[in-house]
Design a protein around this motif. Structure first.
Motif, short mmCIF file in Angstrom:
data_model
loop_
_atom_site.label_atom_id
_atom_site.label_comp_id
_atom_site.label_asym_id
_atom_site.label_seq_id
_atom_site.Cartn_x
_atom_site.Cartn_y
_atom_site.Cartn_z
N ARG A 127 -6.06 -8.13 0.53
CA ARG A 127 -5.01 -7.49 -0.26
C ARG A 127 -4.37 -8.49 -1.22
O ARG A 127 -4.13 -8.17 -2.39
N GLU A 186 0.48 2.96 1.84
CA GLU A 186 -0.49 3.69 2.67
C GLU A 186 -0.72 5.10 2.13
O GLU A 186 -1.85 5.60 2.13
N GLU A 189 -3.08 4.83 -0.72
CA GLU A 189 -4.44 4.36 -0.42
C GLU A 189 -5.20 5.25 0.55
O GLU A 189 -6.43 5.22 0.56
N ARG A 190 -4.48 6.04 1.38
CA ARG A 190 -5.15 6.83 2.41
C ARG A 190 -4.74 8.29 2.32
O ARG A 190 -3.56 8.57 2.16
N TYR A 192 -8.86 7.82 1.41
CA TYR A 192 -9.43 7.01 0.32
C TYR A 192 -9.34 7.74 -1.01
O TYR A 192 -9.82 8.86 -1.16
N ASN A 195 -7.62 4.28 -5.43
CA ASN A 195 -6.49 3.71 -6.15
C ASN A 195 -6.45 2.20 -5.95
O ASN A 195 -6.69 1.71 -4.85
N LYS A 209 -4.95 4.14 -11.11
CA LYS A 209 -5.64 5.27 -10.48
C LYS A 209 -6.78 5.78 -11.36
O LYS A 209 -6.74 5.63 -12.59
#
Length: 379
Positions: A127, A186, A189-190, A192, A195, A209
């Motif tokens: 990250r 989160e 990103e989730r 998936y 992004n 994005k």
């Protein structure tokens, strides 16, 4: 190579002792105790661990042979490995005959804790690298060849069409917690979504994005609907004091830096409104005019509107001018919206002209007043 530190070693000791109750010692590759249920033994060399490290296998210490070893009590010392690499030793205090049956369970538990910590560290490391890459990308200062190579190493397709979105937490007496920031990340990103997310500061998150296209054209309307969905999801977590700005989609090598800049300026242009969502397409003119801020050109363009504000004691003339902007100089609609007679409207227009020296019934005059108003509003 992973190195076992004292913090993780103590975590292993505490968690495995919850399973068996016996004292646990965790030793590093030098045989030094760095985690233990018996704090008095920390930082001491453990001969049983040294022997296990030397042999590369489990070493049992009985009551009889413990006397010949330094800093050792009866127990079992097992090698800890990650990816077939020795990282340390875990020792269980007690009679080997009594603890032998669950020694492997303790070793397995310890290695699972280490593997989990290794994975977490790797994810955090990845990250940090991704955020460093994104920060360099949006700056526009990195060479294209280097950008492509760096992106490839991070498994990021730099040629994929993307648009920038900035999420800013509004200033309040209680700053945003790290927990809430992680929660927002989160959500972005989730599941998936492809992004690319970077935490720019404690109050700002950037999202690059995937751009949404409709019949071959970038569709900001679809992006807007996704922002609405995100705002609803954030509200479920009591995260409501935020602003989300959608930039413009660009093509070419500078597409991402330009999209980021447009998102920044869109956010700035929309901050004075009561909305959470700010779209470049809806704030296009103030965004495009924003580079003029603090210039002599802006000063000249604002001059007439400022003069009107100063002379207009009760605000009626400024309100009338805004209605002319809104209804695109339709005198009938303008008068109806202000609940005044057309003659009253014409009188006010005459007063505006006298004060500003610009004719709002003339396209050039109305345009200059409008630009001055926009610059004053965003300045």
């Amino acid at each position: 190579m992973f190195l076992l530190d004292s913090q993780l070693a103590q975590q292993i000791a505490d968690r495995t002792m919850e399973i068996i109750g016996n004292n646990i010692n965790v030793m590093n590759q030098s045989g030094v105790i760095i985690g233990s249920g018996d704090k008095s033994r920390l930082s001491k060399t453990h001969d049983g661990a040294l022997l296990a490290l030397q042999r590369g296998e489990t070493v049992e210490v009985t009551q009889s042979n413990s006397q010949s070893l330094k800093g050792v009590k009866p127990g079992i010392n097992l090698i800890l490995k990650i990816s077939d690499k020795i990282i340390g030793v875990i020792g269980i205090t007690g009679d080997p005959d009594e603890i032998r049956n669950y020694a492997k369970l303790v070793k397995m538990t310890a290695e699972m804790i280490v593997e989990q910590a290794t994975l977490t560290e790797r994810l955090q490391w990845d990250r940090r690298h991704r955020e460093e890459f994104i920060s360099s990308w949006i700056s526009g200062e990195i060479q294209q060849s280097e950008l492509l190579d760096w992106g490839k190493r991070l498994d990021i397709d730099t040629t994929a069409p993307r648009v920038a979105v900035i999420i800013r937490f509004r200033a309040s007496e209680q700053p945003m917690s790290l927990r809430d920031i992680r929660r927002v990340v989160e959500l972005l990103e989730r599941p998936y979504r492809d992004n690319l997310v970077a935490v720019l500061s404690m109050n700002e998150i950037l999202v690059l994005k995937p751009a949404t296209f409709y019949q071959g054209e970038w569709n900001s309307h679809e992006e807007s609907k996704r922002i609405d969905q995100l705002l609803i999801r954030l509200k479920q977590y009591d995260i409501i004091d935020i602003d989300i700005a959608l930039g413009h989609y660009f093509i070419g090598e500078q597409a991402i830096p330009l999209s980021f800049q447009s998102a920044q300026l869109t956010l700035q242009a929309g901050l004075n409104s009561n909305n959470n969502k700010h779209l470049y397409d809806e704030l296009r003119l103030p965004v495009l005019l924003s580079p003029l801020q603090n210039s002599w050109q802006a000063e000249q363009l604002c001059k007439a509107f400022k003069r009107l504000q100063c002379e207009d004691k009760n605000g009626q003339l400024v309100k009338t001018l805004k209605a002319l902007f809104l209804y695109q100089h339709s005198l009938t609609e303008c008068a109806e919206s202000l609940f005044i007679h057309r003659n009253t409207l014409r009188y006010r227009i005459k007063k505006i002209k006298e004060i500003t020296k610009l004719d709002p019934e003339n396209l050039a005059g109305l345009l200059e007043l409008y630009i001055g108003y926009q610059l004053k509003k965003t300045g």
